[in-house]
Design a protein around this motif. Structure first.
Motif, PDB file in Angstrom:
ATOM      1  N   GLU A  27       4.675  30.586 100.224  1.00 55.00           N
ATOM      2  CA  GLU A  27       5.806  29.782  99.740  1.00 55.00           C
ATOM      3  C   GLU A  27       7.117  30.534  99.960  1.00 55.00           C
ATOM      4  N   TRP A  28       7.093  31.852  99.732  1.00 54.02           N
ATOM      5  CA  TRP A  28       8.287  32.679  99.938  1.00 54.02           C
ATOM      6  C   TRP A  28       8.719  32.649 101.408  1.00 54.02           C
ATOM      7  N   SER A  29       7.759  32.775 102.318  1.00 51.47           N
ATOM      8  CA  SER A  29       8.099  32.770 103.747  1.00 51.47           C
ATOM      9  C   SER A  29       8.607  31.412 104.190  1.00 51.47           C
ATOM     10  N   THR A  30       8.096  30.342 103.569  1.00 54.06           N
ATOM     11  CA  THR A  30       8.564  28.995 103.914  1.00 54.06           C
ATOM     12  C   THR A  30      10.021  28.809 103.514  1.00 54.06           C
ATOM     13  N   THR A  31      10.390  29.312 102.343  1.00 53.56           N
ATOM     14  CA  THR A  31      11.791  29.182 101.906  1.00 53.56           C
ATOM     15  C   THR A  31      12.712  30.014 102.786  1.00 53.56           C
ATOM     16  N   ARG A  32      12.199  31.121 103.360  1.00 52.10           N
ATOM     17  CA  ARG A  32      12.995  31.943 104.259  1.00 52.10           C
ATOM     18  C   ARG A  32      13.000  31.409 105.686  1.00 52.10           C
ATOM     19  N   GLY A  33      12.043  30.575 106.015  1.00 50.30           N
ATOM     20  CA  GLY A  33      11.979  30.000 107.365  1.00 50.30           C
ATOM     21  C   GLY A  33      11.446  30.966 108.399  1.00 50.30           C
ATOM     22  N   SER A  34      10.785  32.047 107.970  1.00 53.81           N
ATOM     23  CA  SER A  34      10.245  33.001 108.940  1.00 53.81           C
ATOM     24  C   SER A  34       9.196  33.872 108.273  1.00 53.81           C
ATOM     25  N   ARG A  35       8.367  34.496 109.125  1.00 55.42           N
ATOM     26  CA  ARG A  35       7.399  35.486 108.662  1.00 55.42           C
ATOM     27  C   ARG A  35       7.664  36.788 109.408  1.00 55.42           C
ATOM     28  N   SER A  36       7.795  37.879 108.675  1.00 55.99           N
ATOM     29  CA  SER A  36       8.029  39.178 109.302  1.00 55.99           C
ATOM     30  C   SER A  36       7.739  40.265 108.279  1.00 55.99           C
ATOM     31  N   GLY A  37       7.745  41.510 108.749  1.00 53.43           N
ATOM     32  CA  GLY A  37       7.567  42.619 107.841  1.00 53.43           C
ATOM     33  C   GLY A  37       8.668  42.698 106.806  1.00 53.43           C
ATOM     34  N   ARG A  38       9.891  42.374 107.221  1.00 55.54           N
ATOM     35  CA  ARG A  38      11.016  42.407 106.278  1.00 55.54           C
ATOM     36  C   ARG A  38      10.843  41.367 105.186  1.00 55.54           C
ATOM     37  N   VAL A  39      10.402  40.150 105.564  1.00 59.41           N
ATOM     38  CA  VAL A  39      10.176  39.095 104.580  1.00 59.41           C
ATOM     39  C   VAL A  39       9.059  39.503 103.620  1.00 59.41           C
ATOM     40  N   ALA A  40       8.004  40.135 104.149  1.00 62.92           N
ATOM     41  CA  ALA A  40       6.897  40.588 103.308  1.00 62.92           C
ATOM     42  C   ALA A  40       7.381  41.624 102.296  1.00 62.92           C
ATOM     43  N   TRP A  41       8.249  42.540 102.744  1.00 60.77           N
ATOM     44  CA  TRP A  41       8.776  43.558 101.841  1.00 60.77           C
ATOM     45  C   TRP A  41       9.685  42.940 100.782  1.00 60.77           C
ATOM     46  N   GLN A  42      10.498  41.961 101.166  1.00 62.54           N
ATOM     47  CA  GLN A  42      11.376  41.298 100.204  1.00 62.54           C
ATOM     48  C   GLN A  42      10.569  40.551  99.147  1.00 62.54           C
ATOM     49  N   PHE A  43       9.480  39.913  99.586  1.00 60.81           N
ATOM     50  CA  PHE A  43       8.597  39.244  98.612  1.00 60.81           C
ATOM     51  C   PHE A  43       7.983  40.269  97.660  1.00 60.81           C
ATOM     52  N   THR A  44       7.555  41.410  98.207  1.00 64.43           N
ATOM     53  CA  THR A  44       6.941  42.454  97.386  1.00 64.43           C
ATOM     54  C   THR A  44       7.925  42.962  96.334  1.00 64.43           C
ATOM     55  N   GLN A  45       9.187  43.137  96.726  1.00 63.01           N
ATOM     56  CA  GLN A  45      10.192  43.574  95.757  1.00 63.01           C
ATOM     57  C   GLN A  45      10.372  42.541  94.640  1.00 63.01           C
ATOM     58  N   ASP A  46      10.390  41.267  95.029  1.00 65.04           N
ATOM     59  CA  ASP A  46      10.534  40.205  94.033  1.00 65.04           C
ATOM     60  C   ASP A  46       9.328  40.175  93.098  1.00 65.04           C
ATOM     61  N   LEU A  47       8.142  40.302  93.680  1.00 63.43           N
ATOM     62  CA  LEU A  47       6.922  40.279  92.877  1.00 63.43           C
ATOM     63  C   LEU A  47       6.887  41.460  91.902  1.00 63.43           C
ATOM     64  N   ALA A  48       7.228  42.650  92.382  1.00 57.53           N
ATOM     65  CA  ALA A  48       7.234  43.822  91.509  1.00 57.53           C
ATOM     66  C   ALA A  48       8.226  43.650  90.364  1.00 57.53           C
ATOM     67  N   GLY A  49       9.383  43.078  90.686  1.00 57.75           N
ATOM     68  CA  GLY A  49      10.365  42.840  89.632  1.00 57.75           C
ATOM     69  C   GLY A  49       9.850  41.886  88.581  1.00 57.75           C
ATOM     70  N   ARG A  50       9.152  40.825  88.999  1.00 55.88           N
ATOM     71  CA  ARG A  50       8.612  39.862  88.043  1.00 55.88           C
ATOM     72  C   ARG A  50       7.496  40.466  87.218  1.00 55.88           C
ATOM     73  N   LEU A  51       6.767  41.433  87.796  1.00 54.39           N
ATOM     74  CA  LEU A  51       5.695  42.089  87.061  1.00 54.39           C
ATOM     75  C   LEU A  51       6.205  43.267  86.238  1.00 54.39           C
ATOM     76  N   GLY A  52       7.500  43.572  86.348  1.00 54.91           N
ATOM     77  CA  GLY A  52       8.080  44.675  85.593  1.00 54.91           C
ATOM     78  C   GLY A  52       7.672  46.035  86.090  1.00 54.91           C
ATOM     79  N   LYS A  53       7.393  46.143  87.406  1.00 57.54           N
ATOM     80  CA  LYS A  53       6.978  47.421  87.986  1.00 57.54           C
ATOM     81  C   LYS A  53       8.027  47.937  88.935  1.00 57.54           C
ATOM     82  N   LYS A  54       8.196  49.251  88.986  1.00 54.55           N
ATOM     83  CA  LYS A  54       9.122  49.887  89.926  1.00 54.55           C
ATOM     84  C   LYS A  54       8.341  50.317  91.158  1.00 54.55           C
ATOM     85  N   LEU A  55       8.986  50.176  92.322  1.00 55.53           N
ATOM     86  CA  LEU A  55       8.331  50.573  93.575  1.00 55.53           C
ATOM     87  C   LEU A  55       8.728  51.975  93.959  1.00 55.53           C
TER      88      LEU A  55
END
Length: 287
Positions: free
Chosen positions: A259-287
Motif C-alpha cells: 500500500e505504501w509503494s502504491t501511494t508513492r507510485g514506485s517500488r525501490s530500495g529508497r521506498v522500502a527504507w522510507q516505509f521501514t522508517q514509518d513503520l518503526a516510528g509507529r511501533l515506537g522503535k528507533k533505528l
C-alpha cells in the motif's frame, strides 16, 4: 603622508592580497577517519565521524552488481588492478548506499595494522578541483576511492573535460592509489536531448557525439540498476524488518508495504527504507 597612515594603507593592501591568494593546502590527517568530504575552498579533507550507510546485507535485489563492485573494490584495496566504476540506472535502487556499504565491508576484513581504504566524497560542483585533490593524496600510504554521487552534466557545462583528464588522460595519469566511483541516473552522464542536439546540429555529428559520450568510456565498469520487482521490494522490507526487529506479522507487513509503494507510485530500495522508517516510528522503535 604620515608614517602611521602609510602603515595602515600597507596593512589593508596586504589583507586584500591575502584574500586574493589561493588557499594554502591544509595538513592531510588521514588517520583520523575512514571517510572524508573534500573541501576545495580550503584544500582540506573534512572527516566524517558518522557515515550515513547501511549494512551490505540489507541491500537486496542487486546481488550481481553488489558482488562485482565488492570484488573490484577488494582487488583495489589489496593493491591489484581495478577499474573506475559508474553505477547508473533507476533512482532509489541503492547506488550510493552500495558504494558506502562495500567500502565498510572491505575495511572490516582489513587485517589489524594495515592501512584501511579511504572513501573521499567530492561534490559534483567541485569536479574542477580533482587535480588538486589527487595531488594531495598521490604520495600517501593510503588507497582512496574518490566518490561522486549523482554525477551528470548539462548544456554548456565543460567541467566534464576536467574529469576525463583526471580519470585517464594527461601525462601523469591517475595515481595508482586512487580509483573513481560515480553514481548517475544517466548512462552517458549527459541528457539524451543534449546528445540528440549534437547529432542534429554539428557539422560532423558522429565526432561531436563521440566527444561528449567518451567520458563514460573512462569507467571500466558500468553497473546498471533497474527498477525492482514486487518480490525484490518485499525482500527488502523483510530484510529491514528482521534486522531492526520490527515485530509485525508477515502478511500484514507485506500488505502495508505494498500500500505504501502504491501511494508513492514506485517500488525501490529508497521506498522500502522510507516505509521501514514509518513503520518503526509507529511501533515506537528507533533505528
Amino acid at each position: 603622508m604620515s608614517e602611521e597612515l602609510l602603515t595602515d594603507k600597507l596593512d589593508r593592501l596586504i589583507a586584500v592580497l591575502e584574500r586574493m591568494a589561493p588557499p594554502k593546502p591544509q595538513p592531510v590527517r588521514l588517520d583520523v577517519a575512514d571517510c572524508f568530504v573534500w573541501n576545495p575552498d580550503r584544500l582540506a579533507f573534512d572527516p566524517v565521524s558518522k557515515v550515513n550507510r547501511v549494512d551490505i546485507s540489507l541491500i537486496r535485489g542487486v546481488d550481481t552488481v553488489r558482488d562485482i563492485l565488492f570484488d573490484n573494490t577488494k582487488r583495489f584495496a589489496d593493491g591489484l588492478q581495478a577499474n573506475n566504476v559508474l553505477l547508473w540506472g533507476a533512482r532509489g535502487m541503492g547506488k550510493s548506499s552500495l558504494v558506502k556499504a562495500v567500502h565498510a565491508s572491505v575495511n572490516s576484513g582489513t587485517p589489524a595494522g594495515d592501512h584501511p581504504l579511504k572513501l573521499v566524497e567530492i561534490h559534483r560542483e567541485d569536479i574542477d578541483s580533482l587535480p588538486a585533490l589527487m595531488a594531495a593524496i598521490k604520495d600517501t600510504d593510503y588507497r582512496f576511492i574518490l566518490f561522486c554521487d549523482d554525477l551528470s552534466f548539462d548544456h554548456d557545462d565543460t567541467s566534464y573535460k576536467s574529469l576525463k583528464a583526471a580519470l585517464e588522460g594527461g601525462v601523469e595519469g591517475r595515481p595508482d592509489n586512487v580509483i573513481f566511483y560515480a553514481t548517475s541516473n544517466r548512462r552517458h552522464l549527459l541528457p539524451r536531448d543534449m546528445i540528440e542536439n549534437e547529432r542534429s546540429t554539428a557539422i560532423n555529428p558522429s565526432e561531436a557525439v563521440e566527444e561528449k559520450v567518451s567520458l563514460s568510456d573512462r569507467f571500466g565498469l558500468w553497473l546498471g540498476f533497474h527498477k525492482c520487482s514486487q518480490d525484490d521490494y518485499l525482500s527488502m522490507i523483510d530484510g529491514y524488518a528482521a534486522h531492526f526487529d520490527l515485530a509485525v506479522e508477515k502478511s500484514r507487513l507485506h500488505a502495508q508495504a505494498l500500500e505504501w509503494s502504491t501511494t508513492r507510485g514506485s517500488r525501490s530500495g529508497r521506498v522500502a527504507w522510507q516505509f521501514t522508517q514509518d513503520l518503526a516510528g509507529r511501533l515506537g522503535k528507533k533505528l
